[in-house]
Design a protein around this motif. Sequence first.
Motif, PDB file in Angstrom:
ATOM      1  N   PHE A 157       0.802  -1.159   0.107  1.00  0.00           N
ATOM      2  CA  PHE A 157       0.110  -0.078   0.117  1.00  0.00           C
ATOM      3  C   PHE A 157       0.851   0.961  -0.069  1.00  0.00           C
ATOM      4  O   PHE A 157       0.397   2.143  -0.868  1.00  0.00           O
ATOM      5  CB  PHE A 157      -1.018  -0.094   1.107  1.00  0.00           C
ATOM      6  CG  PHE A 157      -1.675   1.032   1.476  1.00  0.00           C
ATOM      7  CD1 PHE A 157      -2.957   1.343   0.484  1.00  0.00           C
ATOM      8  CD2 PHE A 157      -1.412   2.179   2.086  1.00  0.00           C
ATOM      9  CE1 PHE A 157      -3.805   2.445   0.730  1.00  0.00           C
ATOM     10  CE2 PHE A 157      -2.317   3.306   2.229  1.00  0.00           C
ATOM     11  CZ  PHE A 157      -3.616   3.415   1.532  1.00  0.00           C
ATOM     12  N   GLY A 158       1.864   1.309   0.676  1.00  0.00           N
ATOM     13  CA  GLY A 158       2.948   2.381   0.838  1.00  0.00           C
ATOM     14  C   GLY A 158       3.928   2.599  -0.246  1.00  0.00           C
ATOM     15  O   GLY A 158       4.452   3.608  -0.273  1.00  0.00           O
ATOM     16  N   ALA A 159       4.116   1.508  -0.966  1.00  0.00           N
ATOM     17  CA  ALA A 159       5.129   1.581  -1.920  1.00  0.00           C
ATOM     18  C   ALA A 159       5.104   2.633  -2.976  1.00  0.00           C
ATOM     19  O   ALA A 159       6.182   3.344  -3.220  1.00  0.00           O
ATOM     20  CB  ALA A 159       4.880   0.329  -2.770  1.00  0.00           C
ATOM     21  N   PRO A 160       3.966   3.108  -3.466  1.00  0.00           N
ATOM     22  CA  PRO A 160       3.886   4.331  -4.436  1.00  0.00           C
ATOM     23  C   PRO A 160       4.327   5.621  -3.849  1.00  0.00           C
ATOM     24  O   PRO A 160       4.789   6.466  -4.414  1.00  0.00           O
ATOM     25  CB  PRO A 160       2.567   4.469  -4.736  1.00  0.00           C
ATOM     26  CG  PRO A 160       1.899   3.258  -4.502  1.00  0.00           C
ATOM     27  CD  PRO A 160       2.710   2.604  -3.462  1.00  0.00           C
ATOM     28  N   GLU A 161       4.494   5.681  -2.316  1.00  0.00           N
ATOM     29  CA  GLU A 161       5.004   6.723  -1.510  1.00  0.00           C
ATOM     30  C   GLU A 161       6.437   6.895  -1.549  1.00  0.00           C
ATOM     31  O   GLU A 161       7.163   7.665  -0.992  1.00  0.00           O
ATOM     32  CB  GLU A 161       4.428   6.753  -0.130  1.00  0.00           C
ATOM     33  CG  GLU A 161       3.100   6.788   0.025  1.00  0.00           C
ATOM     34  CD  GLU A 161       2.322   7.892  -0.725  1.00  0.00           C
ATOM     35  OE1 GLU A 161       2.798   9.053  -0.809  1.00  0.00           O
ATOM     36  OE2 GLU A 161       1.340   7.762  -1.383  1.00  0.00           O
ATOM     37  N   LEU A 162       7.168   5.742  -2.166  1.00  0.00           N
ATOM     38  CA  LEU A 162       8.775   5.745  -1.925  1.00  0.00           C
ATOM     39  C   LEU A 162       9.271   6.420  -3.331  1.00  0.00           C
ATOM     40  O   LEU A 162      10.439   6.348  -3.536  1.00  0.00           O
ATOM     41  CB  LEU A 162       9.103   4.325  -2.090  1.00  0.00           C
ATOM     42  CG  LEU A 162       8.997   3.629  -0.772  1.00  0.00           C
ATOM     43  CD1 LEU A 162       9.368   2.143  -0.874  1.00  0.00           C
ATOM     44  CD2 LEU A 162       9.257   4.183   0.575  1.00  0.00           C
ATOM     45  N   GLU A 163       8.682   6.983  -3.886  1.00  0.00           N
ATOM     46  CA  GLU A 163       8.977   7.501  -5.339  1.00  0.00           C
ATOM     47  C   GLU A 163       9.909   8.693  -4.943  1.00  0.00           C
ATOM     48  O   GLU A 163      11.023   8.823  -5.686  1.00  0.00           O
ATOM     49  CB  GLU A 163       7.632   8.262  -5.979  1.00  0.00           C
ATOM     50  CG  GLU A 163       8.085   9.036  -7.378  1.00  0.00           C
ATOM     51  CD  GLU A 163       6.962   9.325  -8.411  1.00  0.00           C
ATOM     52  OE1 GLU A 163       7.221   9.872  -9.501  1.00  0.00           O
ATOM     53  OE2 GLU A 163       6.064   9.154  -7.846  1.00  0.00           O
ATOM     54  N   GLU A 164       9.923   9.426  -4.070  1.00  0.00           N
ATOM     55  CA  GLU A 164      10.507  10.437  -3.425  1.00  0.00           C
ATOM     56  C   GLU A 164      10.877  10.355  -2.206  1.00  0.00           C
ATOM     57  O   GLU A 164      10.250  10.082  -1.468  1.00  0.00           O
ATOM     58  CB  GLU A 164      10.075  12.165  -3.644  1.00  0.00           C
ATOM     59  CG  GLU A 164      10.933  12.793  -3.353  1.00  0.00           C
ATOM     60  CD  GLU A 164      10.502  14.362  -3.763  1.00  0.00           C
ATOM     61  OE1 GLU A 164      11.242  15.551  -3.267  1.00  0.00           O
ATOM     62  OE2 GLU A 164       9.182  14.321  -4.130  1.00  0.00           O
TER      63      GLU A 164
END
Length: 219
Positions: A99-106
């Motif tokens: 769920f949180g993986a997309p928030e690792l973009e930056e």
Amino acid sequence: MPHRSYDQYCAVSRALDAVGERWTLLVARELQAGPRRYTDLHADLPGVSTDVLASRLRDMERGGLVVRRPLTPRGGAGLYELTERGRALLPVLRALAEFGAPELEERRPTDAFRAHWLAPLLLGVVERTCPGASGTVEVRLETGVFHVRPAGTAGGGAGYGDGPAERPDAVLSLSEEACVRIARGVASPAEAVERGEASVEGEGPIARALRAAPEFTPS
């Protein structure tokens, strides 16, 4: 401080009564990687105070999630380890990681980082890349080493650990940036190998699949 409860006859609220306090799930994340001393837990949970960590560990012991074992027959510093109920939190941690993986973009300048924090996501990558695979994959970054065991592995099933694997079936070496892209689902291990950002050692099925995975469709 008395233990707080939502006082709702609901499985979700009961689960949150047990693990919903701040830092509890991150303590569980660390202990999924193996038994840890208090000092090691504190070092890998930057930002937590000693009082809060001690409180969370006491709560987790009372809740049957953690046991504390003496390091020596004479006692002294203890080793914290998840119980079977505590280990059952792995699917929860994996779902939260996805769920949180997309928030690792930056990565923010204030963000702390430990290599093994990517282990729950890399475990999913290995399982999707090598369906039904059995074995252990050691992942080597410049900033640390961890290992993952896909669900097909005998003797314990899915899991991950901090540090090198005892007898890895494949060794995936790559940059932190490439590992994050793979963890986020925007690249595959084979693509990273093709671009020269990663290498895979090993000759078994799991190593071959990581080097030459089927055509990858970003999530």
